[in-house]
Design a protein around this motif. Sequence first.
Motif, PDB file in Angstrom:
ATOM      1  N   ALA A   1      -1.172  -5.381   5.550  1.00  0.00           N
ATOM      2  CA  ALA A   1      -1.364  -5.013   4.370  1.00  0.00           C
ATOM      3  C   ALA A   1      -1.782  -6.168   3.463  1.00  0.00           C
ATOM      4  O   ALA A   1      -2.676  -5.918   2.473  1.00  0.00           O
ATOM      5  N   VAL A   2      -1.092  -7.335   3.643  1.00  0.00           N
ATOM      6  CA  VAL A   2      -1.709  -8.487   2.722  1.00  0.00           C
ATOM      7  C   VAL A   2      -3.238  -8.673   3.168  1.00  0.00           C
ATOM      8  O   VAL A   2      -3.931  -8.956   1.943  1.00  0.00           O
ATOM      9  N   MET A   3      -3.571  -8.709   4.399  1.00  0.00           N
ATOM     10  CA  MET A   3      -5.073  -8.837   4.685  1.00  0.00           C
ATOM     11  C   MET A   3      -5.857  -7.978   3.896  1.00  0.00           C
ATOM     12  O   MET A   3      -6.830  -8.199   3.540  1.00  0.00           O
ATOM     13  N   GLY A   4      -5.359  -6.562   4.056  1.00  0.00           N
ATOM     14  CA  GLY A   4      -6.230  -5.593   3.462  1.00  0.00           C
ATOM     15  C   GLY A   4      -6.237  -5.598   2.073  1.00  0.00           C
ATOM     16  O   GLY A   4      -7.549  -5.425   1.393  1.00  0.00           O
TER      17      GLY A   4
ATOM     18  N   GLY B   1      -3.777   1.102   1.572  1.00  0.00           N
ATOM     19  CA  GLY B   1      -3.142   2.071   0.797  1.00  0.00           C
ATOM     20  C   GLY B   1      -2.038   2.801   1.691  1.00  0.00           C
ATOM     21  O   GLY B   1      -0.782   2.973   1.181  1.00  0.00           O
ATOM     22  N   ALA B   2      -2.474   3.316   2.835  1.00  0.00           N
ATOM     23  CA  ALA B   2      -1.248   3.927   3.732  1.00  0.00           C
ATOM     24  C   ALA B   2      -0.365   2.773   4.258  1.00  0.00           C
ATOM     25  O   ALA B   2       1.106   3.115   4.237  1.00  0.00           O
ATOM     26  N   LEU B   3      -0.666   1.536   4.598  1.00  0.00           N
ATOM     27  CA  LEU B   3       0.392   0.510   4.969  1.00  0.00           C
ATOM     28  C   LEU B   3       1.378   0.328   3.932  1.00  0.00           C
ATOM     29  O   LEU B   3       2.405   0.193   4.003  1.00  0.00           O
ATOM     30  N   CYS B   4       0.669   0.238   2.534  1.00  0.00           N
ATOM     31  CA  CYS B   4       1.446  -0.179   1.319  1.00  0.00           C
ATOM     32  C   CYS B   4       2.694   0.894   1.194  1.00  0.00           C
ATOM     33  O   CYS B   4       3.832   0.644   0.741  1.00  0.00           O
ATOM     34  N   LEU B   5       2.036   2.177   1.101  1.00  0.00           N
ATOM     35  CA  LEU B   5       3.085   3.444   1.106  1.00  0.00           C
ATOM     36  C   LEU B   5       4.101   3.430   2.270  1.00  0.00           C
ATOM     37  O   LEU B   5       5.325   3.445   1.791  1.00  0.00           O
TER      38      LEU B   5
ATOM     39  N   GLY C   1       3.138  -2.978  -3.098  1.00  0.00           N
ATOM     40  CA  GLY C   1       2.706  -1.277  -2.578  1.00  0.00           C
ATOM     41  C   GLY C   1       2.193  -0.717  -3.940  1.00  0.00           C
ATOM     42  O   GLY C   1       1.120  -0.203  -4.273  1.00  0.00           O
ATOM     43  N   ALA C   2       3.118  -0.947  -5.140  1.00  0.00           N
ATOM     44  CA  ALA C   2       2.772   0.053  -6.211  1.00  0.00           C
ATOM     45  C   ALA C   2       1.474  -0.421  -6.889  1.00  0.00           C
ATOM     46  O   ALA C   2       0.529   0.249  -7.419  1.00  0.00           O
TER      47      ALA C   2
ATOM     48  N   SER D   1      -5.271  -6.103  -7.422  1.00  0.00           N
ATOM     49  CA  SER D   1      -5.210  -6.305  -6.063  1.00  0.00           C
ATOM     50  C   SER D   1      -4.775  -7.579  -5.508  1.00  0.00           C
ATOM     51  O   SER D   1      -4.176  -7.876  -4.743  1.00  0.00           O
ATOM     52  N   LEU D   2      -5.110  -8.615  -6.598  1.00  0.00           N
ATOM     53  CA  LEU D   2      -4.603  -9.961  -6.212  1.00  0.00           C
ATOM     54  C   LEU D   2      -2.978  -9.750  -6.426  1.00  0.00           C
ATOM     55  O   LEU D   2      -2.037 -10.780  -5.656  1.00  0.00           O
ATOM     56  N   LEU D   3      -2.536  -8.884  -7.497  1.00  0.00           N
ATOM     57  CA  LEU D   3      -0.978  -9.020  -7.598  1.00  0.00           C
ATOM     58  C   LEU D   3      -0.387  -8.546  -6.345  1.00  0.00           C
ATOM     59  O   LEU D   3       0.710  -8.956  -5.906  1.00  0.00           O
ATOM     60  N   ALA D   4      -1.184  -7.337  -5.794  1.00  0.00           N
ATOM     61  CA  ALA D   4      -0.486  -6.874  -4.451  1.00  0.00           C
ATOM     62  C   ALA D   4      -0.587  -7.793  -3.464  1.00  0.00           C
ATOM     63  O   ALA D   4       0.516  -7.824  -2.675  1.00  0.00           O
ATOM     64  N   THR D   5      -1.578  -8.396  -3.187  1.00  0.00           N
ATOM     65  CA  THR D   5      -1.901  -9.530  -1.896  1.00  0.00           C
ATOM     66  C   THR D   5      -0.606 -10.694  -2.155  1.00  0.00           C
ATOM     67  O   THR D   5       0.338 -10.657  -1.277  1.00  0.00           O
ATOM     68  N   ALA D   6      -0.430 -11.009  -3.495  1.00  0.00           N
ATOM     69  CA  ALA D   6       0.621 -12.308  -3.727  1.00  0.00           C
ATOM     70  C   ALA D   6       1.993 -11.427  -3.519  1.00  0.00           C
ATOM     71  O   ALA D   6       2.858 -12.094  -2.719  1.00  0.00           O
ATOM     72  N   SER D   7       2.203 -10.390  -4.190  1.00  0.00           N
ATOM     73  CA  SER D   7       3.464  -9.672  -3.759  1.00  0.00           C
ATOM     74  C   SER D   7       4.011  -9.534  -2.433  1.00  0.00           C
ATOM     75  O   SER D   7       5.014  -9.664  -1.970  1.00  0.00           O
ATOM     76  N   LEU D   8       3.082  -8.965  -1.865  1.00  0.00           N
ATOM     77  CA  LEU D   8       3.286  -8.546  -0.259  1.00  0.00           C
ATOM     78  C   LEU D   8       3.445  -9.893   0.482  1.00  0.00           C
ATOM     79  O   LEU D   8       4.522  -9.833   1.260  1.00  0.00           O
TER      80      LEU D   8
END
Length: 152
Positions: free
Chosen positions: A9-12, A63-67, A87-88, A141-148
């Motif tokens: 998910a981080v990579m995606g 998106g599926a991985l995040c969910l 994920g959110a 998307s950057l926030l998602a990357t960092a958070s994950l």
Amino acid sequence: MAMLLTVLAVMGCGLIAGLFFAFSTAVMGALGQLSPAAGITAMQRINRVIVNPLFLGVFFGTGALCLLLMVMAVPWRGETFWLVLGGASYLVGSLGITLICNVPLNHRLAHVAAESREADIVWADYRERWVWWNHLRTVFSLLATASLALSL
């Protein structure tokens, strides 16, 4: 297993953030330097080409991985906050904005004749609105990357 899914998910998220960043910092600026007819034609072509199995697999697969990671985060563990935030952020800020804002703009642009009288006005409006939403989905998307990544 959760660690592997999180790494994927981080990579995606990172790939998608990079794509959005490239559009915000280079692609749309370059297209804006073209004549409206050339810019419209180029963006129409980009919008057709990007709908391919590799891009769609990464975009929707992430998106599926995040969910899945958000569902797996319950019961609440220490890294749950970062998994849910990541994920959110991706689901709302990348997928959501794309589907609700950028894609409809792309659909409208697809029906514009590049050589029409209104092409100048349509192109300027499209670029302004599309780029604003793209900046926002880049940040999410950057926030998602960092958070994950922090959840690891």
